[in-house]
Scaffold this active site. Structure first.
Site, PDB file in Angstrom:
ATOM      1  N   SER A 240      44.887 -28.591  22.161  1.00 50.11           N
ATOM      2  CA  SER A 240      45.160 -27.159  22.197  1.00 50.11           C
ATOM      3  C   SER A 240      46.473 -26.862  21.508  1.00 50.11           C
ATOM      4  O   SER A 240      47.313 -27.731  21.322  1.00 50.11           O
ATOM      5  CB  SER A 240      45.229 -26.690  23.644  1.00 50.11           C
ATOM      6  OG  SER A 240      46.346 -27.312  24.267  1.00 50.11           O
ATOM      7  N   LYS A 241      46.602 -25.600  21.155  1.00 50.78           N
ATOM      8  CA  LYS A 241      47.800 -25.136  20.464  1.00 50.78           C
ATOM      9  C   LYS A 241      49.046 -25.403  21.290  1.00 50.78           C
ATOM     10  O   LYS A 241      50.099 -25.686  20.759  1.00 50.78           O
ATOM     11  CB  LYS A 241      47.672 -23.616  20.282  1.00 50.78           C
ATOM     12  CG  LYS A 241      47.482 -23.206  18.855  1.00 50.78           C
ATOM     13  CD  LYS A 241      47.721 -21.731  18.756  1.00 50.78           C
ATOM     14  CE  LYS A 241      46.747 -21.108  17.789  1.00 50.78           C
ATOM     15  NZ  LYS A 241      46.860 -19.677  17.703  1.00 50.78           N
ATOM     16  N   ARG A 242      48.887 -25.285  22.626  1.00 47.47           N
ATOM     17  CA  ARG A 242      50.053 -25.401  23.493  1.00 47.47           C
ATOM     18  C   ARG A 242      50.734 -26.754  23.361  1.00 47.47           C
ATOM     19  O   ARG A 242      51.930 -26.866  23.503  1.00 47.47           O
ATOM     20  CB  ARG A 242      49.657 -25.152  24.950  1.00 47.47           C
ATOM     21  CG  ARG A 242      50.038 -23.753  25.396  1.00 47.47           C
ATOM     22  CD  ARG A 242      49.655 -23.529  26.831  1.00 47.47           C
ATOM     23  NE  ARG A 242      48.219 -23.753  27.016  1.00 47.47           N
ATOM     24  CZ  ARG A 242      47.726 -24.554  27.948  1.00 47.47           C
ATOM     25  NH1 ARG A 242      48.517 -25.218  28.738  1.00 47.47           N
ATOM     26  NH2 ARG A 242      46.427 -24.675  28.072  1.00 47.47           N
TER      27      ARG A 242
END
Ligand code: GLU
Length: 521
Positions: free
Chosen positions: A281-283
């Site tokens: 994920s981007k996070r």
């Protein structure tokens, strides 16, 4: 190829979200490798039917990112006049995107330009009794869902419109332009089975599948309808896509059956995972391919890395470095793994370092130039060297790179460890002493270096000769000669060797730094 074997046609069909996701790059790459290996056709199609997600410039970005990564395709969308577009075929301007052209017999390749087609096919299914109109509004659907939730039933459309409306009522509602969607009539009690090229036999029970919306009330198709209609009309033979689409596949198979079409083969490639095995994920880091290029990863290293996320040539192969040509030769869908692929940045760093080491200094300079220019120290250095020609400056940067080449994990690190090549240095006098050397000994050591280097002509100012001359002058007492010299050239505890530093700095600057050091005594 036997007479009955169809020519391979695969596609990458991204929904333009604004950037190329690293997982998207892997899907595109596997399609590309498969097509190249099978001498097939690779199509680039734009799936832009979700108008809510429209992002200005997203299609252009996507194409550009694919181009930057060295992928090319044989059909579909291109940026006008770009390198990948030098195909000897008729080019049609895209109706939706300025500057985008479409090439190929199966166009348009932009889904928002094919709306009429999807409508026609949805109506065809209604006529054949395989799909039906649904006029339920949001409110009713919401109430229905709440009831199902309370009864702990899976949320599924209850077929109110299919079971209760007469054909006359339907015709009247359509004539009155009541908002309507078209839903697939998913058959009951069927087992949907298919042989996935990666996962083997996969089965789903049709009873778990909702009556999918195929056509929305705004006339736009859903992903499922558009995807199946296009894959069929574009004669796609293998659908190679991410595992996140696996739950959609039984719906697609039902659609192929409803149309009476032969379905393509499916290959679902494993999910990309973070180190903690959660979905990438981007996070947890960068997911856009562009971010990696901006950070100074070489495209060859990124391609190599991405290729191995879920694939290797098998048979106990220990090979880790693959050129694109080798990937094409060795790629095999049968060797794609089922288990999720962990995205290991350390591996990418390692691979990138290997690719950086292989570059010639000229190539390295070409790729690293912009990274130097972005450095905080660069501007002042550049201004100070105003009397230097462009070629002289380039020569200097190339020398720095030659020294750093073996230690770089990515290009954005250039100069970071060795700012003394670009800045005036300041240090404590004590730095110049090797072990227990007295001031007098340091002074004599610096004088000796000054003499040796002063006697070295410009033409002898090479890494090899500097090393040779200084080592000869040092004799047994290497540390005593080399430490003070290296310290006064760099001003830091740790740096490349004094020969390398003197070589980069050049004779004039080297002697200047030596003289400045001597002034301290
Ligand atoms: N448009 C889908 C995506 O954004 C394509 C999925 C597929 O390949 O079928 O990934």
């Amino acid at each position: 190829m036997t007479q009955t074997e169809k020519k391979v046609r695969v596609r990458f069909a991204p929904s333009p979200t604004g950037y190329l996701h690293i997982g998207g790059l892997r899907t595109a790459l596997y399609n590309y490798l498969f097509a190249k290996k099978k001498v097939g056709t690779f199509v680039l199609r734009v799936e832009d039917t979700d108008q809510k997600r429209f992002v200005e410039g997203a299609v252009e970005n996507l194409i550009q990112a694919l181009e930057q990564m060295g992928l090319s395709w044989d059909e579909g969308v291109y940026i006008m006049d770009h390198g990948t577009c030098n195909i000897e075929h008729e080019k049609k301007n895209s109706k939706t995107y300025a500057g985008i052209v479409e090439v190929g017999e199966f166009g348009p390749y932009v889904q928002s330009e094919r709306l009429e087609l999807y409508k026609k096919y949805a109506e065809q299914l209604v006529k054949d009794g395989k799909a039906y109109y649904c006029f339920c509004d949001c409110e009713r659907l919401e109430q229905m869902r709440e009831k199902q939730q309370q009864a702990k039933l899976p949320p599924m459309y209850d077929r109110y419109c299919l079971d209760n409306l007469t054909s006359a009522e339907i015709a009247q509602k359509l004539a009155e332009k009541c908002p309507a969607v078209v839903r697939l009539k998913v058959p009951k009690d069927e087992i949907i089975e298919f042989e996935d090229l990666v996962r083997g036999k996969v089965t789903f029970a049709s009873n778990t599948i909702d009556d999918q919306v195929l056509l929305k009330s705004d006339g736009f198709p859903t992903y499922h309808l558009a995807n199946v209609v296009d894959d069929h009309l574009m004669e796609i033979t293998e659908v190679i896509r991410g595992e996140e689409w696996l739950p959609s596949t039984p719906k697609h198979i039902l659609l192929y059956r409803a149309f009476g079409w032969q379905e393509p083969q499916f290959a679902h490639i494993p999910l990309l995972l973070n180190a903690d095995k959660s979905k990438l994920s981007k996070r947890q880091g960068d997911v856009a391919v562009e971010d990696y290029l901006q950070k100074g990863y070489l495209k060859e290293a990124v391609i190599n890395f991405v290729a191995m996320l879920g694939w290797n040539p098998g048979e106990g192969s220990v090979q880790e470095i693959f050129s694109m040509a080798e990937l094409i030769e060795k790629f095999d869908l049968k060797k794609v793994h089922k288990a999720g692929a962990v995205f290991d940045l350390k591996k990418l760093d390692w691979l990138n370092a290997q690719y950086i080491k292989k570059l010639s200094v000229d190539e390295l300079h070409n790729s690293a130039k912009t990274f130097f220019e972005a450095k905080e120290f660069f501007e002042t250095w550049n201004v100070k060297r105003a009397v230097w020609s462009v070629a002289e400056k380039e020569e200097y940067l190339k020398k720095v790179l030659a020294i750093e080449q073996d230690r770089l994990a990515n290009l954005s690190q250039v100069g970071d460890e060795n700012e003394f090549f670009f800045k005036d240095i300041a240090y404590e006098k004590s730095l110049l002493a090797w072990k227990e050397m007295t001031d007098q000994q340091v002074k004599e050591s610096l004088q000796k270096s000054l003499q040796v280097l002063g006697d070295t002509s410009e033409s002898q100012w090479t890494r090899e000769l500097l090393e040779q001359n200084l080592l000869a002058a040092a004799g047994e007492k290497r540390g005593e000669l080399l430490w003070p010299l290296r310290a006064c050239l760099t001003g830091v505890q740790k740096s490349p060797s004094p020969f390398d530093c003197a070589w980069v700095l050049g004779k004039e600057e080297t002697l200047k730094r030596l003289q400045r050091a001597l002034q301290l005594f």
